[in-house]
Motif scaffolding. Structure first.
Motif, mmCIF file in Angstrom:
data_model
loop_
_atom_site.group_PDB
_atom_site.id
_atom_site.type_symbol
_atom_site.label_atom_id
_atom_site.label_comp_id
_atom_site.label_asym_id
_atom_site.label_seq_id
_atom_site.Cartn_x
_atom_site.Cartn_y
_atom_site.Cartn_z
ATOM 1 N N PHE A 145 -3.057 -45.803 -0.599
ATOM 2 C CA PHE A 145 -2.038 -46.702 -0.081
ATOM 3 C C PHE A 145 -2.461 -47.192 1.305
ATOM 4 O O PHE A 145 -3.093 -46.456 2.082
ATOM 5 C CB PHE A 145 -0.683 -46.005 -0.024
ATOM 6 C CG PHE A 145 -0.024 -45.906 -1.363
ATOM 7 C CD1 PHE A 145 0.651 -46.992 -1.906
ATOM 8 C CD2 PHE A 145 -0.106 -44.736 -2.110
ATOM 9 C CE1 PHE A 145 1.252 -46.924 -3.156
ATOM 10 C CE2 PHE A 145 0.496 -44.654 -3.365
ATOM 11 C CZ PHE A 145 1.171 -45.750 -3.884
ATOM 12 N N VAL A 146 -2.129 -48.436 1.602
ATOM 13 C CA VAL A 146 -2.596 -49.061 2.838
ATOM 14 C C VAL A 146 -2.191 -48.259 4.067
ATOM 15 O O VAL A 146 -2.961 -48.161 5.029
ATOM 16 C CB VAL A 146 -2.068 -50.509 2.927
ATOM 17 C CG1 VAL A 146 -2.369 -51.118 4.282
ATOM 18 C CG2 VAL A 146 -2.685 -51.369 1.840
ATOM 19 N N SER B 147 -3.759 -56.784 -0.838
ATOM 20 C CA SER B 147 -2.793 -55.692 -0.773
ATOM 21 C C SER B 147 -2.480 -55.292 0.660
ATOM 22 O O SER B 147 -1.807 -54.292 0.888
ATOM 23 C CB SER B 147 -3.337 -54.479 -1.537
ATOM 24 O OG SER B 147 -4.628 -54.137 -1.075
ATOM 25 N N PHE B 148 -2.940 -56.089 1.618
ATOM 26 C CA PHE B 148 -2.731 -55.801 3.033
ATOM 27 C C PHE B 148 -2.670 -57.120 3.780
ATOM 28 O O PHE B 148 -3.126 -58.154 3.273
ATOM 29 C CB PHE B 148 -3.877 -54.935 3.580
ATOM 30 C CG PHE B 148 -5.236 -55.546 3.379
ATOM 31 C CD1 PHE B 148 -5.780 -56.409 4.317
ATOM 32 C CD2 PHE B 148 -5.965 -55.285 2.224
ATOM 33 C CE1 PHE B 148 -7.025 -56.995 4.123
ATOM 34 C CE2 PHE B 148 -7.212 -55.861 2.018
ATOM 35 C CZ PHE B 148 -7.738 -56.720 2.967
ATOM 36 N N PRO B 149 -2.149 -57.141 5.003
ATOM 37 C CA PRO B 149 -2.151 -58.379 5.783
ATOM 38 C C PRO B 149 -3.540 -58.646 6.345
ATOM 39 O O PRO B 149 -4.125 -57.793 7.009
ATOM 40 C CB PRO B 149 -1.131 -58.104 6.895
ATOM 41 C CG PRO B 149 -1.086 -56.621 7.007
ATOM 42 C CD PRO B 149 -1.408 -56.053 5.662
ATOM 43 N N ILE B 150 -4.088 -59.814 6.066
ATOM 44 C CA ILE B 150 -5.452 -60.095 6.485
ATOM 45 C C ILE B 150 -5.612 -59.997 7.993
ATOM 46 O O ILE B 150 -6.650 -59.571 8.500
ATOM 47 C CB ILE B 150 -5.913 -61.485 5.971
ATOM 48 C CG1 ILE B 150 -7.398 -61.721 6.276
ATOM 49 C CG2 ILE B 150 -5.047 -62.594 6.538
ATOM 50 C CD1 ILE B 150 -8.335 -60.722 5.661
ATOM 51 N N GLU B 151 -4.570 -60.328 8.751
ATOM 52 C CA GLU B 151 -4.675 -60.271 10.205
ATOM 53 C C GLU B 151 -4.764 -58.831 10.720
ATOM 54 O O GLU B 151 -5.141 -58.610 11.874
ATOM 55 C CB GLU B 151 -3.499 -60.999 10.850
ATOM 56 C CG GLU B 151 -2.130 -60.482 10.478
ATOM 57 C CD GLU B 151 -1.598 -61.126 9.205
ATOM 58 O OE1 GLU B 151 -0.423 -60.877 8.875
ATOM 59 O OE2 GLU B 151 -2.354 -61.871 8.541
ATOM 60 N N ALA B 152 -4.441 -57.843 9.877
ATOM 61 C CA ALA B 152 -4.518 -56.444 10.283
ATOM 62 C C ALA B 152 -5.797 -55.769 9.803
ATOM 63 O O ALA B 152 -5.969 -54.564 9.991
ATOM 64 C CB ALA B 152 -3.312 -55.676 9.751
ATOM 65 N N ALA C 83 4.903 -50.973 2.108
ATOM 66 C CA ALA C 83 5.855 -51.800 2.860
ATOM 67 C C ALA C 83 5.554 -51.840 4.346
ATOM 68 O O ALA C 83 5.940 -52.786 5.044
ATOM 69 C CB ALA C 83 7.273 -51.281 2.630
ATOM 70 N N THR C 84 4.845 -50.841 4.857
ATOM 71 C CA THR C 84 4.495 -50.815 6.278
ATOM 72 C C THR C 84 3.619 -51.999 6.659
ATOM 73 O O THR C 84 3.647 -52.462 7.808
ATOM 74 C CB THR C 84 3.756 -49.506 6.617
ATOM 75 O OG1 THR C 84 4.558 -48.407 6.190
ATOM 76 C CG2 THR C 84 3.489 -49.385 8.112
ATOM 77 N N TYR C 85 2.822 -52.491 5.691
ATOM 78 C CA TYR C 85 1.882 -53.576 5.939
ATOM 79 C C TYR C 85 2.144 -54.694 4.925
ATOM 80 O O TYR C 85 1.526 -54.728 3.860
ATOM 81 C CB TYR C 85 0.447 -53.079 5.802
ATOM 82 C CG TYR C 85 0.017 -52.108 6.869
ATOM 83 C CD1 TYR C 85 -0.536 -52.563 8.065
ATOM 84 C CD2 TYR C 85 0.167 -50.730 6.687
ATOM 85 C CE1 TYR C 85 -0.933 -51.666 9.053
ATOM 86 C CE2 TYR C 85 -0.227 -49.831 7.666
ATOM 87 C CZ TYR C 85 -0.769 -50.309 8.844
ATOM 88 O OH TYR C 85 -1.159 -49.424 9.819
#
Length: 246
Positions: A40-41, A71-76, A62-64
């Motif tokens: 999980f991310v 499956s994750f925010p590209i900026e992170a 949901a945290t990311y």
């Protein structure tokens, strides 16, 4: 001479049933690396990045809040997987991938990340759902990492797995010639047919169907001309951008 601290952290992305699992398990054979299959991310930032880490397709949390197709925010991304990093985008011919996606997509869209409108597609024929999933991941998802991810092809991995593994070693900073025994152990598992040398990736086994003899070109065994015509409009443009012809 490399050292463990000089090796790149690895993130393997791509559509399910495109070879991401067996690709990821290469890192179980390589020295220094710790391999994580679909964590999980929110677990990723807590990995020990003091040593080389290899991560296959993390799961949304949901945290990311995820970027479309990922499956994750590209900026992170750099916060999740710190430099030095090597991103791979694993891709497979859409018709072969569609054949292989059927088991998972039939099980309440069991492949991730799901398109945001996946529930609206549940009434559509299974092959169309599989085609839409392949298109969504390889268009929306790939577009967000295209400037930094290296495309790796399922077909190249099957055709010459040792060359594929050696290329990966060069990418991440390992000397392939110093680890040939480990590379060959993995390469022997990667077969185009289910022969005695083939060892399927652990996480792929629940999604397998014994309805084909070869993996590259299995669509010729599984799909009729009518079915190809059915899915072609959903995948053709994305396939062309990735170098595939239908």
């Amino acid at each position: 001479m490399h050292s463990p601290t000089s090796l790149r952290h690895v993130l393997i992305l791509g559509c399910g049933r495109s070879g991401t699992s067996i690709f990821g398990e290469l890192f179980e054979h390589l020295p220094y690396y710790t391999y994580h299959s679909e964590p999980f991310v929110d677990q990723v930032p807590h990995l020990d990045f003091q040593t080389p880490q290899a991560i296959k397709v993390p799961r949304t949390h949901a945290t990311y809040p995820a970027s479309p197709g990922l499956s994750f925010p590209i900026e992170a991304l750099d916060a999740l997987v710190p430099p030095p990093q090597q991103l791979y985008w694993q891709v497979r011919h859409p018709l072969d991938a569609i054949c292989s996606l059927r088991v998972g997509i039939a099980q309440k869209w069991g492949h991730h990340p799901k398109p945001p409108d996946w529930q609206a597609w549940l009434a559509r024929p299974l092959l169309e759902r599989c085609a839409y999933h392949w298109h969504y991941i390889n268009s929306e998802g790939y577009a967000r990492v295209a400037d930094r991810a290296k495309i790796m092809r399922f077909e190249a991995m099957i055709a010459d797995p040792l060359a594929f593994a050696s290329e990966v070693c060069r990418d991440v900073g390992l000397r392939a010639d110093a680890h040939l025994e480990a590379l060959e152990a993995w390469a022997q598992r990667v077969q185009n047919t289910n022969n005695h040398r083939f060892v399927e990736a652990q996480t792929s086994r629940p999604y397998s169907r014994n309805d084909h003899h070869v993996k590259v070109g299995r669509w010729q065994e599984n799909l009729t001309a009518e079915e190809i015509a059915q899915v072609r409009p959903l995948v053709e443009a994305t396939a062309h951008r990735l170098g595939y012809v239908i």
